[in-house]
Design a protein around this motif. Structure first.
Motif, PDB file in Angstrom:
ATOM      1  N   LYS A   1       0.514  -1.376   0.328  1.00  0.00           N
ATOM      2  CA  LYS A   1       0.151   0.005  -0.130  1.00  0.00           C
ATOM      3  C   LYS A   1       0.963   1.338   0.094  1.00  0.00           C
ATOM      4  CE  LYS A   1      -4.103  -2.058   0.954  1.00  0.00           C
ATOM      5  NZ  LYS A   1      -5.631  -1.217   1.374  1.00  0.00           N
ATOM      6  N   PRO A   2       1.662   1.544   0.762  1.00  0.00           N
ATOM      7  CA  PRO A   2       2.729   2.544   0.629  1.00  0.00           C
ATOM      8  C   PRO A   2       3.377   3.054  -0.662  1.00  0.00           C
ATOM      9  CG  PRO A   2       3.766   1.383   2.552  1.00  0.00           C
ATOM     10  CD  PRO A   2       1.847   0.499   1.585  1.00  0.00           C
ATOM     11  N   ASN A   3       3.124   2.056  -1.456  1.00  0.00           N
ATOM     12  CA  ASN A   3       3.867   1.734  -3.181  1.00  0.00           C
ATOM     13  C   ASN A   3       2.513   3.159  -3.986  1.00  0.00           C
ATOM     14  OD1 ASN A   3       6.259   0.773  -3.075  1.00  0.00           O
ATOM     15  ND2 ASN A   3       5.471  -1.206  -3.449  1.00  0.00           N
ATOM     16  N   ALA A   4       1.428   2.995  -3.242  1.00  0.00           N
ATOM     17  CA  ALA A   4       0.543   3.454  -4.205  1.00  0.00           C
ATOM     18  C   ALA A   4       0.736   5.332  -4.329  1.00  0.00           C
ATOM     19  CB  ALA A   4      -1.305   3.459  -3.588  1.00  0.00           C
ATOM     20  N   PHE A   5       2.166   5.025  -3.981  1.00  0.00           N
ATOM     21  CA  PHE A   5       2.414   7.154  -3.854  1.00  0.00           C
ATOM     22  C   PHE A   5       2.513   6.643  -5.175  1.00  0.00           C
ATOM     23  CE2 PHE A   5       5.986   8.780  -4.347  1.00  0.00           C
ATOM     24  CZ  PHE A   5       6.039  10.322  -4.245  1.00  0.00           C
ATOM     25  N   TYR A   6       3.353   5.697  -5.855  1.00  0.00           N
ATOM     26  CA  TYR A   6       3.291   6.150  -7.303  1.00  0.00           C
ATOM     27  C   TYR A   6       2.071   6.380  -8.078  1.00  0.00           C
ATOM     28  CZ  TYR A   6       7.748   4.431  -5.547  1.00  0.00           C
ATOM     29  OH  TYR A   6       9.123   4.363  -5.183  1.00  0.00           O
ATOM     30  N   PHE A   7       0.854   5.421  -7.712  1.00  0.00           N
ATOM     31  CA  PHE A   7       0.349   5.643  -8.986  1.00  0.00           C
ATOM     32  C   PHE A   7      -0.300   7.242  -8.256  1.00  0.00           C
ATOM     33  CE2 PHE A   7      -4.814   6.329  -7.164  1.00  0.00           C
ATOM     34  CZ  PHE A   7      -5.023   6.039  -9.192  1.00  0.00           C
ATOM     35  N   ASN A   8      -0.043   7.720  -7.187  1.00  0.00           N
ATOM     36  CA  ASN A   8      -1.053   8.655  -6.775  1.00  0.00           C
ATOM     37  C   ASN A   8      -0.223   9.771  -7.807  1.00  0.00           C
ATOM     38  OD1 ASN A   8      -2.294   7.671  -5.289  1.00  0.00           O
ATOM     39  ND2 ASN A   8      -1.157   8.435  -3.298  1.00  0.00           N
ATOM     40  N   VAL A   9       1.653   9.691  -7.808  1.00  0.00           N
ATOM     41  CA  VAL A   9       1.928  11.428  -8.308  1.00  0.00           C
ATOM     42  C   VAL A   9       1.020  11.149  -9.891  1.00  0.00           C
ATOM     43  CG1 VAL A   9       4.418  11.656  -9.666  1.00  0.00           C
ATOM     44  CG2 VAL A   9       4.035  10.839  -7.184  1.00  0.00           C
TER      45      VAL A   9
END
Length: 146
Positions: free
Chosen positions: A102-110
């Motif tokens: 879930k912390p990798n959702a950062f890339y989707f957010n960007v």
């Protein structure tokens, strides 16, 4: 030398931003769909079918008879598609992404924010061109009364 790297946000923050990106995408797609509906409604009320020399129609009606209308509609439809895609991927991330990723959702957010910004800029450009047409028509009307 000591280099700092960007740390991924905690999973709660990443998922909160994912929710925001998803909601923004859905909201914007609704606004663009409304704009598209208004343009199509105006087109259906336009009487002019093709552009002829020395036509006394308004510039806005001439826009509906030109190829620019269909290009504009195509771009707006693609804006809606890209925003819906971002929203669906956001929901999939929220529902099915394992907790440790879930912390990798950062890339989707960007990525999602980038698509949203590009889509907004495309829509603002289209709207400014439509307003330029209306301004041109308004200026022509004022010159006719002078």
């Amino acid at each position: 030398m000591h280099y700092e790297k960007i740390l991924l946000p905690c999973k709660e923050d990443a998922m909160a931003v994912t929710s925001d990106v998803t909601n923004i995408s859905l909201t914007l797609s609704g606004f663009i769909l409304t704009l598209l509906t208004v343009l199509i409604t105006f087109k259906s009320g336009s009487k002019i079918k093709k552009i002829e020399p020395d036509n006394d129609e308004t510039v806005f009606n001439l826009f509906f008879a030109s190829g620019y209308y269909f290009v504009t509609v195509k771009h707006l439809k693609n804006c809606i598609k890209s925003l819906i895609f971002i929203a669906v991927v956001g929901f999939i991330c929220k529902l099915f992404l394992p907790t440790e990723y879930k912390p990798n959702a950062f890339y989707f957010n960007v990525f999602g924010l980038g698509i949203i910004l590009l889509t907004i800029s495309r829509c603002v450009l289209i709207l400014s061109k439509v307003l330029d047409l209306q301004q041109q028509e308004h200026d022509n009307d004022n010159q006719n009364y002078s």
